[in-house]
Design an enzyme around this catalytic site. Structure first.
Site, PDB file in Angstrom:
ATOM      1  N   HIS A 153       0.819  -1.096   0.154  1.00 11.15           N
ATOM      2  CA  HIS A 153       0.090   0.065  -0.171  1.00 11.15           C
ATOM      3  C   HIS A 153       0.763   1.048   0.002  1.00 11.15           C
ATOM      4  CE1 HIS A 153      -2.982  -2.875   0.633  1.00 11.15           C
ATOM      5  NE2 HIS A 153      -3.748  -1.991  -0.097  1.00 11.15           N
TER       6      HIS A 153
ATOM      7  N   CYS B  35      -9.968  -2.573 -10.123  1.00 13.85           N
ATOM      8  CA  CYS B  35      -9.505  -1.542  -9.406  1.00 13.85           C
ATOM      9  C   CYS B  35      -8.121  -1.528  -8.828  1.00 13.85           C
ATOM     10  CB  CYS B  35     -10.531  -0.806  -8.377  1.00 13.85           C
ATOM     11  SG  CYS B  35     -10.696  -2.330  -6.889  1.00 13.85           S
TER      12      CYS B  35
HETATM   13  C1  PEP Z   1      -6.539  -4.872  -4.744  1.00 13.11           C
HETATM   14  O1  PEP Z   1      -6.304  -5.931  -3.971  1.00 13.11           O
HETATM   15  O2  PEP Z   1      -6.235  -5.066  -6.093  1.00 13.11           O
HETATM   16  C2  PEP Z   1      -7.373  -3.553  -4.381  1.00 13.11           C
HETATM   17  C3  PEP Z   1      -7.473  -2.955  -5.304  1.00 13.11           C
HETATM   18  O3  PEP Z   1      -7.404  -3.584  -3.051  1.00 13.11           O
HETATM   19  P1  PEP Z   1      -6.011  -3.074  -2.119  1.00 13.11           P
HETATM   20  O4  PEP Z   1      -5.057  -2.598  -3.177  1.00 13.11           O
HETATM   21  O5  PEP Z   1      -6.432  -2.029  -1.262  1.00 13.11           O
HETATM   22  O6  PEP Z   1      -5.707  -4.130  -1.295  1.00 13.11           O
END
Ligand code: PEP
Ligand code: MG
Length: 478
Positions: free
Chosen positions: A124, A419
């Site tokens: 993240h 996403c």
């Molecule tokens: C993903 O896992 O691709 C996602 C969009 O969620 P995050 O990156 O916040 O875990």
């Protein structure tokens, strides 16, 4: 402060001034003193602890504007503690070299680039950096920590390199790259009204991923049709308890006020993994599983979302779904908090192999699906998200699950978006389009670039390429 005011940057000057006033607050100073003198804490812990106590009191106030200050006080405490530790922040304009960073640290950076000894490409911290347009290179190994403060370096985000003692030609090339990125960004803003449509007329909705007001503004400038993923948990990574209604509202309102009549996809708190706040340390599970174990916390967030998002095209997104029962439980709870407001769409994230395998059942109870390629890729391929230097979404095992998910959405007559970071990957994005994804939600700073790539694509060719990869030997043109 004076320099900022003289430069006409009044908003930033006001922020700095508020920080100074908070730091001078006798209440805060008194608590720090008592934690040192009476409780015997070292300065670093006392500064962070006193700030946290005040932040908690502010967060519990019903007034959302005051509750918003809680994070400012926390941030102040963190920075003061870092100074007490003798830590030095990278000078504005410099490259910060560190072992690892958390997403909250990145959000506060003044550096223009980051080089990490550890870290992963879809951790993240890297996602936040990408959203803010800050180049970050990860996994450089411990030797990178030997770089001397003030040494000239070139950070090459595209190749994942930190070049030490670069020669004049390398520096010039890096400057030219930087200039061309600026030009591309300006072009993205200028072309924001051109449709995101392939050459053969297939339209894709492009949305922005966000966790802050700044990202929502940037995504809008680059032509995003709204927000496809609001990562609410990033606002609460240092929380000491499940957020209260006032805290949720303080986070949500400034963001959702900028999305009136636009798509606003608010994801429920996705705690766990590298997004575990202190109060959940040691807890098992992630995302909706954790929330359903604390139904009051879930209800509180839902109440705040429907209240703050009343004037948007609100969509509520459930993280880490693994079963249709979880989706039904959220639907039921939403009905209980609506209080006469319009019913929002409820979407499920498909980001685990189990979810992809049950995509048809999950699609039947969802209003849309959103594929989280970051988690999906790591889980399918058994990689460590926080330390992996690559996230090969184009591996056929991952693509097949994406294909099944897109088919499940089509069968249920609902939209499917991606996403995860793959949505803005030059190689993966056309394949996702070819697999029938309707919407792409990408880092705010990448919206314009992705919209431009779509205009250069040929949908029929994307479908052939996708089919060739997921069902070799059955390509339409063969
Ligand atoms: C993903 O896992 O691709 C996602 C969009 O969620 P995050 O990156 O916040 O875990
Ligand atoms: Mg995820």
């Amino acid at each position: 402060m004076t320099r900022l005011r003289e430069a006409g940057r009044t908003a930033e000057a006001d922020i700095v001034e508020t920080g100074v006033l908070m730091a001078e607050d006798p209440g805060l100073i008194g608590r720090v003193e008592s934690l040192v003198l009476e409780s015997g804490l070292p300065a670093e812990a006392a500064l962070a602890g006193a700030a946290e106590e005040i932040a908690m009191e502010l967060a519990n106030l019903a007034d959302p504007t005051l509750a918003l200050r809680a994070d400012d006080v926390r941030s102040l405490g963190r920075r003061a503690a870092a100074h007490a530790r003798g830590g030095v922040a990278a000078a504005a304009g410099g490259v910060l070299v560190a072992r690892t960073l958390g997403p909250a640290d990145v959000a506060e950076l003044s550096a223009t680039g980051v080089a990490l000894a550890g870290g992963g490409v879809t951790a993240h911290a890297a996602i936040v950096a990408r959203s803010l347009g800050i180049p970050m290179v990860v996994g450089l190994g411990p030797d990178v920590l030997d770089v001397v403060d003030g040494e000239e370096v070139v950070l090459d985000g595209d190749s994942g390199l930190l070049v030490l003692s670069p020669d004049a030609a390398r520096v010039a090339a890096a400057r030219a790259d930087e200039a061309s990125r600026d030009t591309a960004r300006t072009a993205a803003r200028e072309h924001r009204l051109l449709p995101a449509e392939t050459r053969d007329g297939h339209r894709i909705v492009v949305l922005g991923n966000a966790a802050s007001v700044a990202e929502v503004i940037e995504a809008g400038h680059q032509g995003a049709e709204g927000v496809g993923l609001l990562r609410t948990e990033l606002g609460f990574l240092e929380a000491r308890a499940w957020p209260l209604r006032g805290e949720h509202l303080a986070f949500l309102k400034p963001i959702l006020e900028r999305l009136i009549n636009q798509i606003a996809t608010v994801r429920l708190l996705d705690f766990g993994g590298d997004k575990t706040p202190p109060f959940l340390k040691g807890a098992e599970g992630r995302g909706i599983e954790l929330l359903l174990e604390s139904p009051e916390a879930l209800r509180t967030q839902l109440e705040a979302i429907v209240a703050a998002g009343a004037d948007t095209q609100l969509r509520i997104l459930i993280p880490m779904v693994t079963s249709p029962e979880q989706v039904r439980a959220v639907h039921e709870m939403i009905e209980g908090v609506l209080d006469g407001r319009p019913v929002p769409l409820v979407g499920s994230m498909i980001e685990t192999p189990e979810a992809a395998q049950r995509a048809r059942e999950i699609a039947e109870v969802s209003d849309f699906l959103s594929i989280g390629t970051n988690d999906l890729t790591q889980l399918v391929l058994g990689l460590d998200r926080e330390h992996s230097k690559s996230a090969p979404v184009t591996d056929v095992r991952v693509l097949r699950l994406i294909d099944e998910t897109a088919q499940a959405a089509r069968a249920a007559g609902i939209a499917v978006d991606v996403c995860g970071e793959a949505a803005s990957d030059r190689v993966a994005m056309p394949i996702l389009v070819g697999l029938g994804v309707d919407e792409l939600s990408v880092a705010a700073a990448r919206v314009g670039e992705v919209r431009k790539w779509i205009r250069d694509l040929d949908y029929a060719a994307c479908r052939d390429a996708a089919e060739g990869l997921t069902r070799p030997g059955r390509s339409r043109s063969s």
